[in-house]
Every structure is written in C-alpha cells, then in structure tokens.
Design a protein around this motif. Sequence first.
Motif, PDB file in Angstrom:
ATOM      1  N   LYS A  36      45.883  24.255  43.862  1.00 41.81           N
ATOM      2  CA  LYS A  36      46.301  25.635  44.122  1.00 41.81           C
ATOM      3  C   LYS A  36      47.641  25.645  44.862  1.00 41.81           C
ATOM      4  O   LYS A  36      48.136  24.602  45.307  1.00 41.81           O
ATOM      5  CB  LYS A  36      45.236  26.348  44.966  1.00 41.81           C
ATOM      6  CG  LYS A  36      43.848  26.384  44.363  1.00 41.81           C
ATOM      7  CD  LYS A  36      42.859  27.046  45.314  1.00 41.81           C
ATOM      8  CE  LYS A  36      41.429  26.903  44.851  1.00 41.81           C
ATOM      9  NZ  LYS A  36      40.454  27.478  45.820  1.00 41.81           N
ATOM     10  N   GLN A  82      41.332  23.720  43.010  1.00 47.95           N
ATOM     11  CA  GLN A  82      40.332  24.523  42.302  1.00 47.95           C
ATOM     12  C   GLN A  82      39.340  23.590  41.620  1.00 47.95           C
ATOM     13  O   GLN A  82      39.716  22.683  40.885  1.00 47.95           O
ATOM     14  CB  GLN A  82      40.989  25.426  41.257  1.00 47.95           C
ATOM     15  CG  GLN A  82      39.992  26.303  40.519  1.00 47.95           C
ATOM     16  CD  GLN A  82      40.607  27.100  39.378  1.00 47.95           C
ATOM     17  OE1 GLN A  82      41.802  26.998  39.131  1.00 47.95           O
ATOM     18  NE2 GLN A  82      39.804  27.872  38.678  1.00 47.95           N
ATOM     19  N   SER A 121      52.171  27.856  39.851  1.00 51.29           N
ATOM     20  CA  SER A 121      51.711  29.073  40.506  1.00 51.29           C
ATOM     21  C   SER A 121      52.341  30.291  39.860  1.00 51.29           C
ATOM     22  O   SER A 121      53.534  30.311  39.566  1.00 51.29           O
ATOM     23  CB  SER A 121      52.058  29.044  41.994  1.00 51.29           C
ATOM     24  OG  SER A 121      51.715  30.269  42.612  1.00 51.29           O
ATOM     25  N   SER A 181      40.659  31.546  48.243  1.00 54.56           N
ATOM     26  CA  SER A 181      41.764  31.859  47.330  1.00 54.56           C
ATOM     27  C   SER A 181      41.443  33.066  46.454  1.00 54.56           C
ATOM     28  O   SER A 181      42.215  33.413  45.561  1.00 54.56           O
ATOM     29  CB  SER A 181      42.074  30.653  46.443  1.00 54.56           C
ATOM     30  OG  SER A 181      40.919  30.252  45.720  1.00 54.56           O
ATOM     31  N   GLU A 221      45.706  33.286  45.858  1.00 53.54           N
ATOM     32  CA  GLU A 221      46.225  31.976  46.240  1.00 53.54           C
ATOM     33  C   GLU A 221      47.422  32.102  47.182  1.00 53.54           C
ATOM     34  O   GLU A 221      47.654  31.221  48.015  1.00 53.54           O
ATOM     35  CB  GLU A 221      46.590  31.164  44.999  1.00 53.54           C
ATOM     36  CG  GLU A 221      45.369  30.726  44.210  1.00 53.54           C
ATOM     37  CD  GLU A 221      45.686  29.712  43.125  1.00 53.54           C
ATOM     38  OE1 GLU A 221      46.709  28.996  43.260  1.00 53.54           O
ATOM     39  OE2 GLU A 221      44.913  29.614  42.163  1.00 53.54           O
TER      40      GLU A 221
END
Length: 486
Positions: free
Chosen positions: A346, A335, A18, A273, A289
Amino acid sequence: MALINSSNAQDKLITVKSTQPELVVPFPFLGNVKPRMANEIDSSNWIIGCETLDRDFADYDAYKEYLVPLGIRKIRLQGGWAKTEKQKGKYDWKWLDHIIDDAVSRGLKPWLQISYGNPIYPGGGGSALGAGLPYSTEALTAWDKFTAAMVSRYKNRVVDWEIWNEGNFGDNLQNTPEFVAAINIRTIHIIKKIQPAAKVSGLSLGHIDLKYADTFFKILKAKNKLHLFDNITYHDYVYNPDANDLLVEKLRDILRKYDAKLKLRQGENGAPSGPGFGRGALGDYNWTELSQAKWNTRRMLSNLGHDIESSVFTIADVAYTSGPIKLLNIKGLLQSDSTKQVIRPKLAYRSVQVVASIFDHTLERITDLHTTYEKKVKVDKEAVRYTKSTDRSLVVYGYRHRQNKQQIYTIWSDEAIPSNTNEVKMLDFSFINGNFIEPVMVDVITGKVYNIPKENWNKEGNIVNFKKIPVYDGPILIAEKSLINL
C-alpha cells in the motif's frame, strides 16, 4: 503513481502503485528518497509489527521478502504458548524457529513477546487478546516452565522481550493491575536469571489508563522490581494521531515518579486503509490508503519528536478467525487477503519506508526548539527557535546530524484526523540558528524530493528564512539535501 525500486536479499523489485491524490508542489522535482535496506541501518527508532503469527492470523512467509526493503530492523513477534505447547509438557518450537532463524538471517532483530494463556491447563487463561491470564497454581507453574524454555532456546538470537499483551483488556478477574504486575514480576525474574543482559518491556498497556498504570508502577516500585525493566510499553489508538500527546506525557510523568530513567515505548499502533466496523480499532472513519499513510507517519514522527520508540502495526493485513475481531484487519502496510497472501504494498509501505530511510540514530533531536510570533526576538546564542506565518496549529520538530550538525525539520498540520485530500497552505518559516547549505523539501507520503529555489529561502545572519512552503496534514520535511538519500 509512486514507483519504488529497491532490492531485498534476493534483489527483488518492489513497486508501489498508488491512485491516491498527490501533493502539488510548485518547486523543481529532484527525485525520490532512496530506500535503505534494514541491514544497512545500524539502529533507529522504529519497530515493525509482525504480530498474530502465534494464532495463524498471518503468514510470515507471505511477507518476509518485504521486511528488509522497508528499512526497519526490529520486528515485534508474539511467542504463542498455546501454539507451542499443545500437549502438557511437550513443546513444538518448529513454527517459531523458522520465523526467528529467517529473520535473524536477514539482519532483523526480533522483539519477542511471551503470551498468551494456554487452555490445556485449568485456569490457564485463553490464547487470544483479552481472554485472560493464567491464574491457577498448575497453570502458573506451567507458564514459568514455558518462559524458561523459550528464553533458554532463543537467548542467543533474541535480546528484546515483552511480557504479555494488553493485560488490562478482557472481562476477567485477571486483568487487574495487581495481577498483571504479579505476572510481570515472576516472568522478568525468569528471563533475567537465564539471560541477564536481556532487555525486557513491561505492562503493554492497551489504551492509556493513567490510574491503572499508576497502580502497576507503584506495586513494582514497592517490591523493588521496576528497575529490572528496560522500558514500559503502551498502545493508544486515537483517530487524530497527535491527539494523545498530552496523555502520553502524563503517563511519562507518572512513570518518572517511580523511576526517572525508565523509558516509554509505543509498542503497537496503526490505522486502517479503509472503513469498516468489526475490523479492529479506528473502524468508524472513511479511511483510505492516503489517510492511513498520513496517520502512520504522523504517529511515527510525533513519537520521534517526544523521544519515544515507535512500533507500526502492522506489516500485513491480518485475517482474524477467532477472538474479538472477526473480519480482515486492514491496518497492514501490505494488502493481504483472507488466505493471508500478499496482494501488493500500500501507499503506507512507501511512506513508512521514507521515514525509515531518513531518520536513524545518526540524527539527534534539537531539544531546545521553540516557537514565537514576535518579529523581534532576543535569543540565546545556542538556542534554536522558529517563527511561522500562521496561528493555525502545526507540529514542528527539528533534528541535526550528530557530526556535521546539518538539519532537518518535520512539519505538518495536526488539527484534525488525517484527510483523504491534500489541502495545502503556503506558509513562511524562519529558523534561528538554522544550518542549511542546499535545502530541499520532501513529501514524506510519496518520498518525492523538491529543490527549494533561491527565491524561496535566504539567510540573515543566524536566521534562515523559507517562503511559501506547501504544508498540509501529511508530514513534509525541510532538509539539508546531503541528509537525504536520492
């Protein structure tokens, strides 16, 4: 970057990367919450959505390896009358057999919805959301036969059933509470005749309509059918996931008028998201996200704090090709692309995984939790109360282990739609009858665990004080370390 090392049935490494901003915590870092496999958890409050497979908007095989490591055993499936019966009287169960057999082999528990209509029959309704329920004599007879065939086929693998999906939606004469009640009644009789121990969810209300629900309950009660249901499901997409708590309580109060024991179940909810009109509910906001992860975990933990089962929509992005939604619905924890293939997990996948790892039915909610601003409070010996060093709106729920009685408190700011930044307030809390030996702080969004230093907490008799705890609009936990899998 958040890395998750977990194994599914094939010992596959799942990594979540992330680039979203992380919470700054001024405490020593201890480690990460360890994921728990779904088949390691006996029972919990959670359901993960695996919807739209009946309309080929998603591919079960593309995401099935991510289900067990998520830590949620119950999965929501839609049965698909039109996909199964393409020629009158001939059922092709191959597609659904594959999904249910695979899920059960992984230790997952299907919650199977009987829906939608079937246009091969005149008056048979449609095969998409809001397209209409079957209403002709021929179509209803065929619906009864299909229901009986489905329950007979899966009764040894499926215990949980749901009747229709959001029947109050759609511009048609069959979306009235009277007609939806009639479909629920005829269908549950078939289910219970074939599988007496079945647990059946009714109504599946799309957005909370109190007048509609009241009429539905009144009809079922008058016909002495309401007690046949195990729960009543609702869906309610709101931008601030805490904004509908009062409305849900009003819905529960109406239900209690007719049946004091029947429970509510939140049957479908999630956030995107990213922004975008035409992608389904909640499109008019600049989602990322990070805000998706905050929304999902706040909704889950709010449902838990109100003793309501909670379903997350959905495991993977949904590639709609027909019906009211025309674009990729990006509410998935994974995703996916327009070909329905998974690209990556995600941030919300990790955040939901953290909730699932910690909150199972070995914990019980502290139901006598209250807040006060007074410095001196007269408290019952058995009461559990807390104070906070702010008049800002916060959500605080408390839980204790059923055996050792050690505690976890969930805390977040509920004033607004989840933001795409992490603005922190350093706040103090005092918990009366708190039970902590080695408290830690957990950031639910990332799963990071921090030691709360001795200078930041102390005991005064039966009061446990915490000082300068970072709080924001994503859930954090103050927890006994032994209750967290590190």
